[in-house]
Design an enzyme around this catalytic site. Sequence first.
Site, PDB file in Angstrom:
ATOM      1  N   SER A 297       0.845  -1.197   0.000  1.00 37.33           N
ATOM      2  CA  SER A 297       0.000   0.000   0.000  1.00 37.33           C
ATOM      3  C   SER A 297       0.875   1.240   0.000  1.00 37.33           C
ATOM      4  CB  SER A 297      -0.909  -0.001   1.231  1.00 37.33           C
ATOM      5  OG  SER A 297      -1.726   1.144   1.257  1.00 37.33           O
TER       6      SER A 297
ATOM      7  N   ASP B  96      12.513   5.128 -10.359  1.00 41.89           N
ATOM      8  CA  ASP B  96      12.119   4.986  -8.952  1.00 41.89           C
ATOM      9  C   ASP B  96      12.664   3.660  -8.411  1.00 41.89           C
ATOM     10  OD1 ASP B  96      10.975   5.833  -6.610  1.00 41.89           O
ATOM     11  OD2 ASP B  96       8.965   5.114  -7.084  1.00 41.89           O
TER      12      ASP B  96
END
Length: 517
Positions: A126, A281
């Site tokens: 999450s 990233d």
Amino acid sequence: MRLLRLAKILRVTLRHGLEEFFLGHARFRWLQRLARALLFWRTLSKPRGVRLRLAIEDLGPIFVKFGQMLSTRRDLIPLDIADELAKLQDQVPPFAPQIVQQVVFLAYGQYPQKVFAEFDPIPVASASVAQVHFARLPDGTEVAVKILRPGIGAIIENDLALLDAAALLLEKLWSDGKRLKPREVVAEFAKHVHKELDLIQEASNCSQLRRNFLDSPLLAVPEVYWDYCREQVMVMQRMHGVPVSQVGRLRELGVDIPKLARDGVQIFFTQVFRDGFFHADMHPGNILVEAEGPHAGRYIALDFGIMGTLNDTDKNYLARNFLAFFRRDYKEVALAHIESGWAPADTPPDEFESAIRAVCEPIFDKPLKDISFGRVLLRLFQTSRRFGVEIQPQLVMLQKTLLNIEGLGRDLDPELDLWKTARPYLERWMSEQLGWRGALETLQKEAPMWGKLLPQLPRLLHGQLARSQSDHLLEIEALLIAQERRENRRLAVIAWLLFLILAVQLAPTVWLLATTR
């Protein structure tokens, strides 16, 4: 809603003593002292970088994401703040299973149980923008389902508006505000965040990277199942591996860690120089390692919301600079900056070369554990600022990725010699680009266009000659018309002069006739 959010930001700002960033200008020192007097009860024993990091964590995921991005801009912020912001972790509580059901229903018109053969309502990961669930397609294929947080777009827009307002205040009230260009930083951040809100865009990034590394022994990228992808939902192949941060477990499973570190460097340079399209990233949470099977020790890439791109000019410039660095040819580095226009044309090459040497020479012949790219980049940016070198926006994501690579390499193999690992790859790439292989590849790429153009060449040449002849005739016609107009104007002037002369000559006679009558 925005007023309540602003009130919370002000409260957090004051609690952590961040008014020093906004009231640092000499004109507002008195206001800073007044604020401290009114807030005498608080204790500010921690350094400013720590207090800023804690405040950002209190403000929530969007501010955390902004802090993460800001930590890579060592050309703009002090080193102590950049080091502290690099510690930010984007750990966000998942949203409720009922909301997951609603998002999936809006995307497909059916609940997850109807779309998938199996669907785990408990997310495996999450983050601030989305969360991931494991599922199984009707044909039995294991997949990972990424679901966008409901209402995240409005939350982001509100936070971006507040961030821009805070940046404006910082620019006006902090002594270093104008130099640091905070509003430009916020605009750059907003551009990347907006891209993450469209999971179709992320799916296309994933698909492109997979195509670039299809059947590669170095990197595996999940397959995208386009029939199940929507703006709010992305479905891709489930990948099995061990997080790259679990170095001890990888060793137990027999993974060659030094080779893994070297492969990471090669993957990075392959993405940047071969493809001009790279994962921007690459923190440990987005990288797994295959630990079993024929491809044990191969990297697995996850999360493709932030990607970087470079054009051929950028790639050639970077390769020229990297090779010059590796060869310690600092004059070539200085000339590359000046010739590319990144440094002013009147920059003294000898002085620039000397400044670059002072930054880079101390880090050669050292293993990765003894090098801090953060400090090297900081000194390079300080040198660049002194010589008026412009920071190129398209390289900001590359800088961020370099810092990720540094951290990853340091965790895997602190003895890694980055220079010796990267130099052969770059020399081979430059040879392929500038040597006979590069010429042959360029010819192969251009062959279809030449094959189509050559048969048309006589017709195109005839058409061009006809147009040139027509244009020439039009020019002659225009010249004749202009000449005719000049002649008409000259005749008109002469006619007026003759009229005036006749009028003067005939005036006495006309007057005499009139009086005799």
